[in-house]
Each structure stands twice: as C-alpha cells, then as structure tokens.
Write a protein that holds these residues in place. Structure first.
Motif, short mmCIF file in Angstrom:
data_model
loop_
_atom_site.label_atom_id
_atom_site.label_comp_id
_atom_site.label_asym_id
_atom_site.label_seq_id
_atom_site.Cartn_x
_atom_site.Cartn_y
_atom_site.Cartn_z
N GLY A 134 26.16 -62.19 24.21
CA GLY A 134 27.45 -62.12 23.52
C GLY A 134 28.63 -62.48 24.38
O GLY A 134 29.77 -62.12 24.06
N SER A 184 34.19 -62.16 20.44
CA SER A 184 34.55 -61.05 19.55
C SER A 184 33.47 -60.85 18.49
O SER A 184 32.79 -61.80 18.07
N THR A 185 33.33 -59.63 18.06
CA THR A 185 32.26 -59.26 17.12
C THR A 185 32.47 -59.92 15.77
O THR A 185 33.59 -59.92 15.23
N ALA A 186 31.41 -60.47 15.22
CA ALA A 186 31.49 -61.12 13.91
C ALA A 186 31.62 -60.06 12.82
O ALA A 186 31.22 -58.91 12.99
N THR A 239 30.99 -57.81 9.52
CA THR A 239 29.75 -57.22 8.99
C THR A 239 29.12 -58.15 7.95
O THR A 239 29.80 -58.68 7.09
N ASP A 287 28.56 -66.96 15.61
CA ASP A 287 29.81 -67.27 14.91
C ASP A 287 30.56 -68.28 15.78
O ASP A 287 31.17 -67.93 16.79
N ARG A 344 34.32 -67.89 16.68
CA ARG A 344 34.59 -66.93 17.76
C ARG A 344 34.09 -67.44 19.11
O ARG A 344 34.67 -67.14 20.14
#
Length: 204
Positions: free
Chosen positions: A137, A168-170, A172, A178, A181
């Motif tokens: 990540g 950054s977190t995709a 939900t 992604d 991002r």
C-alpha cells in the motif's frame, strides 16, 4: 462451403462481442501540489536562479504508457487498461521542475533537452531506480540526483533519496488497485524529492 461460411460468421460474431465488451482505457498524470502561495502569485519571478532540470533517466520497465506496479521483489504488473496520459519521464520532469520553481522562488527554468542554457546557475539530473506502487500500500521512489554548476559542470552536491508514500485508502467496496490514488501518491513522492533537492544547499 456452408461450413466455411458458418466458421467465418462465428469469428465475426466473436470479434463484435469482444469489441462491445472491451473496456476503455483510463489515463492518469502526475501533478504538482497547489500551494496557497502559488495561487497568489500571478507574475513571473525573473530574479531567481536559472535552473536546468534534466536529464531524467527512468528504468526501461517503467518508461512506458501502461502503469506498472510491483507484485513481488522480482515481478511487476503492467496494466493495459490504466495508462499514463503522456510519457512518464517527461511528466516526472515537469512536476519536479514545478516544485523546484516554488521552492527556489524562480520561474527561470529550462527543461532538458534545452537549446540554450543562458547563464545557468544549476543543472539538476536525476536517475530513477524505482518508482511504483507496492503490495504493502505504499509508493516507493528511489532516486539518485546530482546538482551541477551550470557554468563549469562541477558537482555541487549529490545524494540518494528513498521515499515511501502511503496510497490513501480506497472507498469501501472498491477492490483492487485504485490508480487515481496511486497517481496521487506518486505525485506527492516527486514533490518530496524536489523539496529535498531544493533543501540540499541551493540558493534561491
């Protein structure tokens, strides 16, 4: 004869179905962060140092239109659907120059290859060793850079920068990489590299 026509019709049907179901490619670019000071400045800064940015060298496996991510230490994924909207090396160079311009308060920049150098203050070269998203990540940027005197080509300073920038977190429900991002994290990595080079002793 009828059999041949049947086979041909089947092939044509397969081609039509494949064409209808294939997804269009997505295109991404690196971009420099927009600061409040950048938004406020409307005039060219003509009194700062004159800087030549480049050449930038990129590994062959990265210098392509498809976005490359790393799967393992020895394998990469070349994504056919998610691509760069131009050359990655040129895009990298443009973002690096834009952030250096902001850091050193000058708009007097040449991008390699230049046709005239004028009275250049610095030339900055970068050798990129790695620049991709990893399975953990994070985007990793590993680069060696050199600052040369524009007049004599003597080495003023040089260094190696190894950066890890979290993607950054995709949202939900989104599975898989992604790429929006990923491109943003890669952009931040180039900006951090430029900031480190600017802070290495270059005078604005």
């Amino acid at each position: 004869m009828l059999r041949r026509l049947s086979v041909l019709a089947g092939l044509l049907l397969c081609a039509v179905v494949a064409g209808c179901t294939s997804q269009p490619s997505n295109f991404y670019i690196l971009s420099a962060p927009v600061s409040a000071s950048t938004e406020a400045v409307q005039t060219t800064r003509r009194r700062g140092p004159l800087i030549g940015v480049g050449p930038i060298t990129m590994p062959q496996y990265l210098d392509r239109t498809e976005i490359v991510t790393r799967d393992t230490a020895t394998s990469v994924n070349v994504n056919e659907q998610n691509r760069w909207g131009g050359g990655l090396t040129e895009n990298f160079q443009n973002v690096l120059a834009e952030v250096l311009s902001e850091q050193l308060r000058t708009d007097r920049l040449f991008l390699y290859p230049w046709t005239t150098s004028g009275d250049m203050t610095y030339q900055i070269t970068v050798q990129v060793n790695a620049f991709e998203a990893r399975p953990d990540g994070q985007v990793v940027l590993d680069a060696r850079w050199t600052v040369l005197s524009g007049g004599t080509q003597e080495v003023i300073t040089m260094g190696r920068t190894l950066l890890r920038e979290p993607v950054s977190t995709a949202p939900t429900g989104v599975s898989g990489p992604d790429y929006t991002r990923i491109a943003a994290a890669m952009s931040r990595s180039v900006a951090r590299l430029a900031q480190e080079i600017a802070a290495s002793g270059l005078r604005s």
